[in-house]
Design a protein around this motif. Structure first.
Motif, PDB file in Angstrom:
ATOM      1  N   ALA A   1       0.862  -0.856  -0.085  1.00 23.57           N
ATOM      2  CA  ALA A   1       0.033   0.066  -0.268  1.00 23.57           C
ATOM      3  C   ALA A   1       0.876   1.022  -0.249  1.00 23.57           C
ATOM      4  O   ALA A   1       1.845   1.397   0.651  1.00 23.57           O
ATOM      5  CB  ALA A   1      -0.723  -0.290   1.689  1.00 23.57           C
ATOM      6  N   VAL A   2       0.219   2.164  -0.268  1.00 23.51           N
ATOM      7  CA  VAL A   2       0.875   3.758  -0.628  1.00 23.51           C
ATOM      8  C   VAL A   2       0.295   4.092   0.966  1.00 23.51           C
ATOM      9  O   VAL A   2      -0.540   4.542   0.745  1.00 23.51           O
ATOM     10  CB  VAL A   2       1.013   4.659  -1.446  1.00 23.51           C
ATOM     11  CG1 VAL A   2       2.109   4.227  -2.645  1.00 23.51           C
ATOM     12  CG2 VAL A   2      -0.349   4.697  -2.612  1.00 23.51           C
ATOM     13  N   GLN A   3       0.927   5.194   1.132  1.00 21.86           N
ATOM     14  CA  GLN A   3       0.260   5.810   1.982  1.00 21.86           C
ATOM     15  C   GLN A   3       0.378   7.503   1.753  1.00 21.86           C
ATOM     16  O   GLN A   3       1.282   8.190   2.212  1.00 21.86           O
ATOM     17  CB  GLN A   3       0.721   5.786   3.356  1.00 21.86           C
ATOM     18  CG  GLN A   3       0.165   4.572   3.998  1.00 21.86           C
ATOM     19  CD  GLN A   3       0.344   4.155   5.596  1.00 21.86           C
ATOM     20  OE1 GLN A   3       1.328   4.366   5.613  1.00 21.86           O
ATOM     21  NE2 GLN A   3      -0.345   3.589   6.204  1.00 21.86           N
ATOM     22  N   PRO A   4      -0.299   7.862   1.103  1.00 22.76           N
ATOM     23  CA  PRO A   4      -0.231   9.459  -0.005  1.00 22.76           C
ATOM     24  C   PRO A   4      -0.610  10.431   1.407  1.00 22.76           C
ATOM     25  O   PRO A   4      -1.138  10.495   2.350  1.00 22.76           O
ATOM     26  CB  PRO A   4      -1.024   9.676  -0.979  1.00 22.76           C
ATOM     27  CG  PRO A   4      -1.633   8.534  -1.026  1.00 22.76           C
ATOM     28  CD  PRO A   4      -1.026   7.420  -0.196  1.00 22.76           C
ATOM     29  N   GLY A   5       0.707  11.884   1.492  1.00 21.47           N
ATOM     30  CA  GLY A   5      -0.079  13.158   2.506  1.00 21.47           C
ATOM     31  C   GLY A   5      -1.154  13.565   1.256  1.00 21.47           C
ATOM     32  O   GLY A   5      -1.986  13.265   0.198  1.00 21.47           O
ATOM     33  N   PHE A   6      -0.917  14.269   1.509  1.00 19.16           N
ATOM     34  CA  PHE A   6      -1.879  15.428   0.287  1.00 19.16           C
ATOM     35  C   PHE A   6      -1.819  15.996  -0.764  1.00 19.16           C
ATOM     36  O   PHE A   6      -0.791  16.357  -0.770  1.00 19.16           O
ATOM     37  CB  PHE A   6      -2.158  17.141   1.515  1.00 19.16           C
ATOM     38  CG  PHE A   6      -2.265  17.332   2.506  1.00 19.16           C
ATOM     39  CD1 PHE A   6      -3.487  17.193   3.342  1.00 19.16           C
ATOM     40  CD2 PHE A   6      -1.634  17.401   4.087  1.00 19.16           C
ATOM     41  CE1 PHE A   6      -4.385  16.698   4.698  1.00 19.16           C
ATOM     42  CE2 PHE A   6      -2.344  17.674   4.959  1.00 19.16           C
ATOM     43  CZ  PHE A   6      -3.438  16.878   5.159  1.00 19.16           C
ATOM     44  N   ILE A   7      -2.176  15.385  -1.373  1.00 16.94           N
ATOM     45  CA  ILE A   7      -1.907  15.473  -2.852  1.00 16.94           C
ATOM     46  C   ILE A   7      -3.125  16.480  -3.471  1.00 16.94           C
ATOM     47  O   ILE A   7      -4.125  16.473  -3.247  1.00 16.94           O
ATOM     48  CB  ILE A   7      -2.581  13.676  -3.445  1.00 16.94           C
ATOM     49  CG1 ILE A   7      -1.784  13.261  -2.922  1.00 16.94           C
ATOM     50  CG2 ILE A   7      -1.733  14.242  -5.021  1.00 16.94           C
ATOM     51  CD1 ILE A   7       0.297  13.122  -2.452  1.00 16.94           C
TER      52      ILE A   7
END
Ligand code: NAD
Length: 252
Positions: free
Chosen positions: A177-183
């Motif tokens: 999984a990826v855990q993006p911040g504010f995109i």
């Protein structure tokens, strides 16, 4: 990184991060199935990706998800990569959140991921293995004011990723999984005013909070690059892992 001759499904690929993932996977050589609840959006994205297929599907509709997997295998013969990306957000304090809104977010962001993986697994097993890349979020790392349902669903997705890895490692199926911040997508920008009002900030104050951490909004391409890596054989020893993509926002 080469993804040829892999076949990949991306849900929620009619806009934002999912669209960028579909484009990146195709650029790396994959044959891509562009799926979205918005049939027109899926068609538009697929029309600009040579060799791709648009399939409309609401990820909360089990029959539609089954049809998505079946159409993919019928059309291309196999399935190798699955990115259950579709997601929504509803912003409200927990004390003012309706059960209906709570269920709506859980339905798309958690049930939709379960259904997509659940029905993709037999096809991945038939292909002799594959890669699942889930889209979690930094909100799964800690409490997240105003988006309780979203954060709870993302924490569950992070956990589900590890369970899939544990159950499926014997089949050559990896789940990460990826855990993006504010995109910078409408999912975030459409709620920015709500966050600012709730935190007592001036309009634009949210940008200042991000700037105070000496960072910025991430781009959809930055998420897509990491997903492409996790979808590819270059990440063959990554299984059950999560990758934070936030420019260091949560590091301190
Ligand atoms: P977006 O709103 O720009 O795009 C979401 C897409 O999903 C849209 O095309 C929409 O039509 C589709 N969709 C919505 N409900 C659906 C359903 N029931 N079935 C199928 N498709 C559906 O959002 P985004 O920012 O690109 O988010 C994509 C994923 O990334 C989501 O899972 C989101 O939670 C996650 N994420 C986003 C951010 C961010 O800052 N933007 C950060 C972390 C994680």
């Amino acid at each position: 990184i080469s993804l040829a001759p892999k076949v990949a499904i991306v849900t929620g690929a009619g806009a934002g991060i999912g669209e960028a993932i579909a484009r990146a996977l195709a650029e790396a050589g994959a044959t891509v199935v562009v799926s979205d609840i918005d049939a027109g959006a899926a068609e538009r994205v697929a029309a600009s990706i040579p060799g791709s297929l648009a399939v409309a599907a609401d990820v909360t509709d089990e029959a539609a998800v089954q049809n998505l997997i079946a159409r993919t295998v019928e059309t291309f013969g196999h399935l190798d990569v699955v990115v259950p990306n579709a997601g929504i957000a509803v912003t409200s304090p927990l004390a003012a959140t309706s059960f209906e809104d709570w269920r709506k977010v859980l339905a798309v962001n958690l049930d939709g991921v379960f259904l997509t993986i659940r029905h993709a697994l037999p096809a991945l097993v038939s292909s002799g293995g594959g890669a699942i890349v889930n889209i979690s979020s930094i909100t799964s790392l800690r409490g997240s004011a105003l988006i309780a349902s979203y954060a709870a669903a993302k924490a569950a997705v992070t956990n589900l990723t590890a369970t899939v890895a544990a159950e499926m490692r014997g089949y050559g199926i990896r789940a990460n999984a990826v855990q993006p911040g504010f995109i910078d997508t409408t999912l975030v920008t459409s709620h920015q005013g709500d966050f600012e009002a709730a935190l007592g900030l001036e309009p634009g104050g949210f940008d200042d909070l991000i700037a105070a951490k000496q960072t910025r909004y991430g781009t959809v391409e930055e998420v897509a690059a990491a997903v492409t890596f996790l979808a590819s054989d270059a990440s063959s020893w990554c299984n059950g892992s999560t990758l934070v993509l936030d420019g260091g926002f949560t590091s301190s």
